[in-house]
Write a protein that holds these residues in place. Structure first.
Motif, mmCIF file in Angstrom:
data_model
loop_
_atom_site.group_PDB
_atom_site.id
_atom_site.type_symbol
_atom_site.label_atom_id
_atom_site.label_comp_id
_atom_site.label_asym_id
_atom_site.label_seq_id
_atom_site.Cartn_x
_atom_site.Cartn_y
_atom_site.Cartn_z
ATOM 1 N N GLN A 148 13.646 -32.021 2.150
ATOM 2 C CA GLN A 148 13.873 -30.876 1.428
ATOM 3 C C GLN A 148 12.558 -30.762 0.238
ATOM 4 N N ASN A 191 20.820 -29.833 6.221
ATOM 5 C CA ASN A 191 21.975 -30.126 5.261
ATOM 6 C C ASN A 191 23.328 -29.632 5.674
ATOM 7 N N TYR A 192 23.415 -28.667 6.360
ATOM 8 C CA TYR A 192 24.525 -28.216 6.787
ATOM 9 C C TYR A 192 25.180 -28.950 7.889
ATOM 10 N N VAL A 219 18.325 -25.744 -0.187
ATOM 11 C CA VAL A 219 18.907 -26.178 1.036
ATOM 12 C C VAL A 219 18.149 -25.813 2.368
ATOM 13 N N SER A 235 22.526 -26.676 -2.574
ATOM 14 C CA SER A 235 21.184 -26.602 -3.564
ATOM 15 C C SER A 235 20.485 -25.222 -3.296
ATOM 16 N N GLU A 266 23.870 -31.114 -1.416
ATOM 17 C CA GLU A 266 22.499 -30.790 -0.780
ATOM 18 C C GLU A 266 22.643 -29.347 -0.210
ATOM 19 N N ALA A 267 23.673 -29.186 0.216
ATOM 20 C CA ALA A 267 24.109 -27.914 1.035
ATOM 21 C C ALA A 267 24.287 -26.632 -0.025
#
Length: 125
Positions: free
Chosen positions: A35, A94-95, A90, A87, A84-85
């Protein structure tokens, strides 16, 4: 093989798949698809992966108490994955981590329930 044993076998396979998948996705998101604002680091990778690695033996030996403890630890991974998803930085992995954590928790709790029921039923018979 009874219905409960079949369900337990399916959820055990799903639990193992999501466990390994989560370890791989955490490693990839630390080393490959990083990220924005992060740098690959051995320390960060160990912090992210080590709590899950503690449960390798209980998961693959199908030890119910160890898997139950893994469910509690997976809640920390769920909180991190949701953060995190959501953010602004992203990325797609993350998903995937979020989905794997949810699958891991649900399959592990279902496995604990159905495996314990199958063991009780076989002891009664």
């Amino acid at each position: 093989m009874t219905s409960l044993e079949k369900r337990a076998a399916v959820t055990a396979a799903l639990m193992k798949f999501s466990y390994v998948g989560l370890l791989i996705s955490l490693s990839l998101s630390t080393w490959v698809w990083v990220q924005e604002g992060r740098q690959p680091s051995v320390t960060i990778w160990l912090i992210r992966v080590l709590p899950l690695l503690i449960f390798v033996l209980p998961v693959f030996r199908q030890q119910l108490k160890g898997i139950a403890w893994m469910c509690f630890v997976s809640l920390l991974y769920f909180a991190s994955a949701v953060t995190e998803a959501m953010s602004p930085f992203v990325i797609w992995i993350n998903y995937i981590e979020l989905a794997l954590v949810v699958i891991l928790f649900c399959s592990a709790t279902a496995f604990i329930r159905w495996h314990a029921q199958a063991m009780r039923a076989s002891q009664e018979a």
